[in-house]
Design a protein around this motif. Sequence first.
Motif, mmCIF file in Angstrom:
data_model
loop_
_atom_site.group_PDB
_atom_site.id
_atom_site.type_symbol
_atom_site.label_atom_id
_atom_site.label_comp_id
_atom_site.label_asym_id
_atom_site.label_seq_id
_atom_site.Cartn_x
_atom_site.Cartn_y
_atom_site.Cartn_z
ATOM 1 N N VAL A 147 0.867 -1.233 -0.045
ATOM 2 C CA VAL A 147 -0.016 -0.013 -0.081
ATOM 3 C C VAL A 147 0.901 1.316 -0.084
ATOM 4 O O VAL A 147 0.654 2.316 -0.773
ATOM 5 C CB VAL A 147 -1.026 -0.071 1.245
ATOM 6 N N GLU A 148 1.907 1.340 0.956
ATOM 7 C CA GLU A 148 2.682 2.324 0.896
ATOM 8 C C GLU A 148 3.520 2.617 -0.251
ATOM 9 O O GLU A 148 3.594 3.940 -0.643
ATOM 10 C CB GLU A 148 3.996 2.194 2.027
ATOM 11 N N LEU A 149 4.165 1.697 -0.872
ATOM 12 C CA LEU A 149 4.782 1.866 -2.161
ATOM 13 C C LEU A 149 3.782 2.357 -3.517
ATOM 14 O O LEU A 149 4.446 3.122 -4.302
ATOM 15 C CB LEU A 149 5.505 0.541 -2.408
ATOM 16 N N THR A 150 2.633 1.579 -3.342
ATOM 17 C CA THR A 150 1.762 2.099 -4.379
ATOM 18 C C THR A 150 1.054 3.691 -4.303
ATOM 19 O O THR A 150 1.207 4.355 -5.113
ATOM 20 C CB THR A 150 0.467 1.171 -4.443
ATOM 21 N N TYR A 151 0.832 3.849 -3.129
ATOM 22 C CA TYR A 151 -0.179 5.013 -3.126
ATOM 23 C C TYR A 151 0.711 6.371 -2.394
ATOM 24 O O TYR A 151 0.289 7.440 -2.823
ATOM 25 C CB TYR A 151 -1.455 4.726 -1.838
ATOM 26 N N TYR A 152 1.728 5.956 -1.592
ATOM 27 C CA TYR A 152 2.391 7.064 -1.176
ATOM 28 C C TYR A 152 3.853 7.355 -1.984
ATOM 29 O O TYR A 152 4.503 8.327 -1.834
ATOM 30 C CB TYR A 152 2.767 6.869 0.202
ATOM 31 N N ASN A 153 4.347 6.386 -2.808
ATOM 32 C CA ASN A 153 5.580 6.461 -3.684
ATOM 33 C C ASN A 153 5.462 6.142 -5.065
ATOM 34 O O ASN A 153 6.189 6.374 -5.706
ATOM 35 C CB ASN A 153 6.473 5.561 -3.205
ATOM 36 N N GLY A 154 4.107 5.944 -5.440
ATOM 37 C CA GLY A 154 3.802 5.820 -6.991
ATOM 38 C C GLY A 154 4.570 4.756 -7.943
ATOM 39 O O GLY A 154 4.574 4.782 -8.838
ATOM 40 N N TYR A 155 4.926 3.704 -7.297
ATOM 41 C CA TYR A 155 5.791 2.553 -7.678
ATOM 42 C C TYR A 155 4.639 1.540 -8.635
ATOM 43 O O TYR A 155 3.413 1.452 -8.037
ATOM 44 C CB TYR A 155 6.339 1.720 -6.959
ATOM 45 N N LEU A 156 5.099 0.903 -9.523
ATOM 46 C CA LEU A 156 4.112 0.199 -10.427
ATOM 47 C C LEU A 156 4.170 -1.201 -9.547
ATOM 48 O O LEU A 156 5.287 -1.288 -8.908
ATOM 49 C CB LEU A 156 4.765 -0.050 -11.848
ATOM 50 N N TYR A 157 3.401 -2.323 -10.011
ATOM 51 C CA TYR A 157 3.384 -3.294 -9.356
ATOM 52 C C TYR A 157 4.594 -4.178 -9.770
ATOM 53 O O TYR A 157 5.235 -4.817 -8.950
ATOM 54 C CB TYR A 157 2.272 -4.255 -9.825
ATOM 55 N N THR A 158 5.113 -4.039 -10.975
ATOM 56 C CA THR A 158 6.392 -4.544 -11.391
ATOM 57 C C THR A 158 7.406 -4.175 -10.573
ATOM 58 O O THR A 158 8.367 -4.863 -10.301
ATOM 59 C CB THR A 158 6.726 -4.499 -12.948
ATOM 60 N N GLU A 159 7.577 -2.840 -10.269
ATOM 61 C CA GLU A 159 8.609 -2.394 -9.477
ATOM 62 C C GLU A 159 8.602 -2.634 -8.176
ATOM 63 O O GLU A 159 9.612 -3.097 -7.600
ATOM 64 C CB GLU A 159 8.685 -0.814 -9.671
#
Length: 199
Positions: A147-159
């Motif tokens: 959740v943190e990496l997706t919503y707060y850092n904007g990473y793609l699932y692959t990343e």
Amino acid sequence: MRILKSILSGPDTPAPMSDMDMLRAIAAGDMQAFEQLHRKYFPKLMHFARRITDSAEVAEEVANDVLLTVWKTADRFEGRSKPSTWIFGIAYRMSIKQRQKLGLRKGDVELDETLIGDDADVAEQVAISADLMKAMQQLKPELRAVVELTYYNGYLYTEIAEILDCPVGTVKTRMMTARSQLRGMLSDHDRSGDQNEVA
């Protein structure tokens, strides 16, 4: 023109570098490049590690350790992923290790000031932010990290899969699970709030 730029930026202010250029320079022992990378990543790493460890003090230690590791091992970065993916991967492993050392204690809710805007009801935003933080703390660390990496850092699932060292399918499953659990926890809270209002 060059002289004017130099005067405006100051003699000690290095020109902004890309992450890849910073890592190359750090690998060659360039302290200014490391300072630039430190300024860029320290707040992000602190925020990320705090979400995983539930401790601002431990998060600061993790962020410093991550950047020290980058300083020592920049020459080993192979460029198979984005530099930020590599750096957050180190941060995730160190955060999980620190969390395991601490045990699964529940700390106080720390409000994220960046979630509070200027043009809305501050009290309501604080309440929503506190509810979300409480719900996030109840997630397992691996779910919280997605959740943190997706919503707060904007990473793609692959990343994220590279950062967490797991298949993309696992990231998707964790996100679905996290969303479901957060939805359940927040709707339970809304219901209990409604009951309190009626009573």
